[in-house]
Enzyme design. Structure first.
Site, short mmCIF file in Angstrom:
data_model
loop_
_atom_site.label_atom_id
_atom_site.label_comp_id
_atom_site.label_asym_id
_atom_site.label_seq_id
_atom_site.Cartn_x
_atom_site.Cartn_y
_atom_site.Cartn_z
N HIS A 174 -0.16 6.88 4.80
CA HIS A 174 -0.55 5.66 4.08
C HIS A 174 0.62 4.99 3.38
CE1 HIS A 174 -5.04 5.95 4.39
NE2 HIS A 174 -4.68 7.15 4.80
N ASP A 387 5.83 -0.81 -0.49
CA ASP A 387 4.42 -0.44 -0.45
C ASP A 387 4.02 -0.19 0.99
OD1 ASP A 387 1.87 -0.03 -1.56
OD2 ASP A 387 1.98 -1.87 -2.75
C1 GDG Z 1 -1.93 3.62 -1.01
C2 GDG Z 1 -0.59 2.99 -0.60
C3 GDG Z 1 -1.83 1.50 0.97
C4 GDG Z 1 -7.14 -1.56 -7.99
N1 GDG Z 1 -7.44 -1.79 -9.26
C5 GDG Z 1 -8.73 -1.52 -9.44
C6 GDG Z 1 -9.25 -1.11 -8.21
N2 GDG Z 1 -8.25 -1.14 -7.35
C7 GDG Z 1 -8.36 -0.77 -5.92
C8 GDG Z 1 -8.06 -1.98 -5.08
C9 GDG Z 1 -7.49 -1.37 -3.81
C10 GDG Z 1 -6.91 -0.04 -4.28
O1 GDG Z 1 -7.38 0.20 -5.59
C11 GDG Z 1 -5.39 -0.08 -4.36
O2 GDG Z 1 -4.89 -0.03 -3.06
P1 GDG Z 1 -3.39 -0.43 -2.70
O3 GDG Z 1 -3.27 -0.48 -1.22
O4 GDG Z 1 -3.06 -1.75 -3.31
O5 GDG Z 1 -2.44 0.66 -3.37
P2 GDG Z 1 -2.37 2.30 -3.49
O6 GDG Z 1 -3.39 2.80 -4.43
O7 GDG Z 1 -0.95 2.57 -3.90
O8 GDG Z 1 -2.66 2.90 -2.02
C12 GDG Z 1 -0.81 1.54 -0.18
C13 GDG Z 1 -3.10 2.27 0.61
O9 GDG Z 1 -2.78 3.61 0.19
C14 GDG Z 1 -4.05 2.36 1.80
O10 GDG Z 1 -3.42 2.90 2.92
O11 GDG Z 1 -2.18 0.14 1.18
O12 GDG Z 1 0.40 0.97 0.25
O13 GDG Z 1 0.36 3.05 -1.67
O14 GDG Z 1 -8.50 -1.12 -2.88
O15 GDG Z 1 -9.26 -2.69 -4.91
N3 GDG Z 1 -10.54 -0.80 -8.04
C15 GDG Z 1 -11.36 -0.89 -9.13
N4 GDG Z 1 -10.91 -1.24 -10.37
C16 GDG Z 1 -9.61 -1.57 -10.57
O16 GDG Z 1 -9.21 -1.88 -11.68
N5 GDG Z 1 -12.67 -0.61 -8.97
#
Ligand code: GDG
Length: 502
Positions: A174, A387
């Site tokens: 990921h 990322d």
């Molecule tokens: C890893 C990789 C890759 C965020 N704030 C809140 C909240 N979120 C949810 C978002 C989103 C998720 O968390 C964050 O996903 P990201 O992809 O932006 O980042 P990582 O957590 O670092 O994820 C990344 C991912 O894995 C998938 O392969 O894209 O690059 O680092 O879904 O919606 N959800 C809630 N409250 C919040 O305040 N409920």
């Protein structure tokens, strides 16, 4: 997935954590709350239809025996079995906080100076991966397809092969895969690479990550031959064939789009604009993590206010930081740095009784709030230093149902490979460049905003998370890769056409 050998193939998903949170109620009984991530949503139909199992740590220290009832009833409700892996506090410290998050996480995000290459971490990483392999061995049947997720579990296939398991094994990373000059710093580089080559399919987020992996493998694994072009390459190691592909992860587009348009979300978004009237709202939402580029983003906003006095009182920057990995000292330092910067910028530009430039929140938003913030924001400012993908970028665009907003996106996010035609791409280290992009987004004509957003939303809709699961599983099971076109007839351009501009 095809049935073969008389047994029906099931899907066995293995990840560091189970997709449930377990808590003890007042009477000491364990209960499970489902996690809401996109991965769970995407895998659910396959797990339900084919039958399957999810293996992972429960989140509770020690023996998972006490949780067996909660695991069984949560699994029955979810439609697939849950199997817990028990980890001790010391294992969590050295495997999770240590090897995974003090070595692999920073190194794979190009931040080698933050790595702590403690040899004890590696030993525990191997032991814990062996534990996960034992759990798979105890529950999987030979015909099952085993899909292991992420950097915590890169050694699981090697441990399973050591135990004589010949089942088909897939792995998806990921996070990014680093270039050889960084990967070569890892003391355990050869073992780790060989371990990854024990899977039958290794999937990455982007073509760049896949290219880095292939370059490292060419340097380190002399007997591997690489062939093929397009979506999925092949590495030959003697008689074994390892497939290597790029599969950009995505979101449940239809669900996000539907929920973003509900009256509750619409009302909450309107309320935000009422509280911050007559100005454009800029939004950043990130887990507390040094890879997300939050301090530099704040400096870019300060630079904007400094160089563009006309925008003061015309923009408000909402920065939400979601608590994460608070046990790691580096994350404490980051939080203080962010809060000092917010205080400094607000202190410098706020006007008495009126405008405060940065609205800062350090907490997790509810699902409803998250959607309302996405809906309300005129400009999404997503500037990670690096990322794997960044799902917030895709969620933000999907929730922009009027297609009237602008996404500013780091060129170092995996999502840039897909959204580069619609987003304003920036180098997150270029403070003036990011400030200029905010200014450009602020002034962008509605027709251009609309055209750009529509392009991005179309791409996300066509390549949603169900497409992602489907393309990964097809790449794993298709016999002849030449017959593996782009799943659902999609062109490969999203994954391969974009090149970083240097
Ligand atoms: C890893 C990789 C890759 C965020 N704030 C809140 C909240 N979120 C949810 C978002 C989103 C998720 O968390 C964050 O996903 P990201 O992809 O932006 O980042 P990582 O957590 O670092 O994820 C990344 C991912 O894995 C998938 O392969 O894209 O690059 O680092 O879904 O919606 N959800 C809630 N409250 C919040 O305040 N409920």
């Amino acid at each position: 997935m095809n049935a073969h050998g008389g047994g029906r193939e099931r899907l066995i998903v293995v990840s560091n954590r189970l997709p449930f949170t377990f808590r003890q109620d007042a009477g000491g009984r364990w209960c499970a709350e489902p996690g809401g991530g996109g991965l769970v949503t995407a895998l659910l139909p396959v797990l339900r239809n084919r039958g399957g199992m999810w293996i992972g740590w429960t989140g509770a220290a020690g023996d998972s025996g006490a949780l067996s009832e909660a695991l069984a009833s949560a699994g029955a409700g979810a439609g697939y079995r849950l199997e817990g892996v028990a980890l001790t506090a010391e294992e969590m410290e050295k495997f999770y906080l240590g090897f995974s998050n003090e070595i692999i996480w920073p190194l794979f995000h190009d931040l080698q100076s933050l790595c702590n290459f403690d040899p004890a971490y590696w030993r525990t990483y191997c032991d814990v991966n062996a534990k996960y392999a034992d759990a798979v061995l105890a529950h999987a049947k030979p015909a099952d397809f085993i899909w292991v997720h992420d950097y915590h579990l890169m050694n699981v296939a090697a441990e399973l092969r050591r135990r004589g398991v010949h089942s088909r094994l897939g792995f998806f990373l990921h996070i990014p895969f680093p270039s050889p000059d960084l990967f070569m710093k890892l003391p355990w580089r050869l073992s780790l690479l060989q371990a990854l080559l024990e899977y039958d399919l290794v999937g990455f987020q982007t073509a760049d990550d896949r290219r880095n992996f292939v370059q490292c493998a060419r340097l380190l694994v002399k007997d591997a031959q690489f062939e093929g072009r397009g979506h999925v390459l092949v590495a030959r190691l003697g008689r074994r064939e390892v497939r290597i592909g790029a599969f950009p992860i995505s979101i449940d587009y239809a669900a996000f789009q539907r929920r973003a348009g509900t009256p509750e979300v619409t009302e909450m978004a309107a309320e935000l604009h009422r509280r911050l009237p007559e100005r454009k709202l800029i939004l950043g939402i990130d887990r507390l993590d040094y890879t997300k580029g939050i301090p530099l983003r704040l400096k870019a906003f300060e630079n904007l206010l400094e160089r563009s006095p006309d925008l003061r009182e015309r923009v408000s920057f909402i920065q939400v930081v979601v608590p994460s990995r608070e046990d790691i000292p580096e994350y404490h330092r980051l939080r203080s740095e962010i809060e000092q910067l917010v205080g400094h910028i607000n202190g410098r530009f706020a006007r008495p009784g009126g405008w405060v430039p940065i609205w800062y929140e350090y907490r997790s938003l509810s699902r409803l709030e998250l959607l309302a913030y996405y809906r309300a924001a005129d400009i999404g400012l997503i500037t990670p230093l690096k990322d794997g993908m960044n799902l917030v970028a895709k969620e933000y665009c999907t929730c922009s149902i009027e297609e009237d907003c602008v996404l500013i996106l780091s060129e170092f996010a995996g999502a840039a490979a897909q959204l580069y035609r619609g987003a304003l791409l920036v180098n997150p280290y270029d403070i003036e460049g990011v400030a200029d992009a905010i200014r450009r987004a602020y002034a962008m004509e509605p027709a251009e905003r609309h055209a750009r957003m529509r392009r991005m939303r179309n791409s996300i809709r066509e390549h949603d998370v169900f497409w992602w699961v489907d393309s990964f599983l097809r790449a794993a099971i298709t016999k002849d890769l030449r017959a593996f076109p782009q799943p659902h007839g999609q062109p490969a351009e999203d994954a391969t056409e974009y090149q970083l501009p240097f």
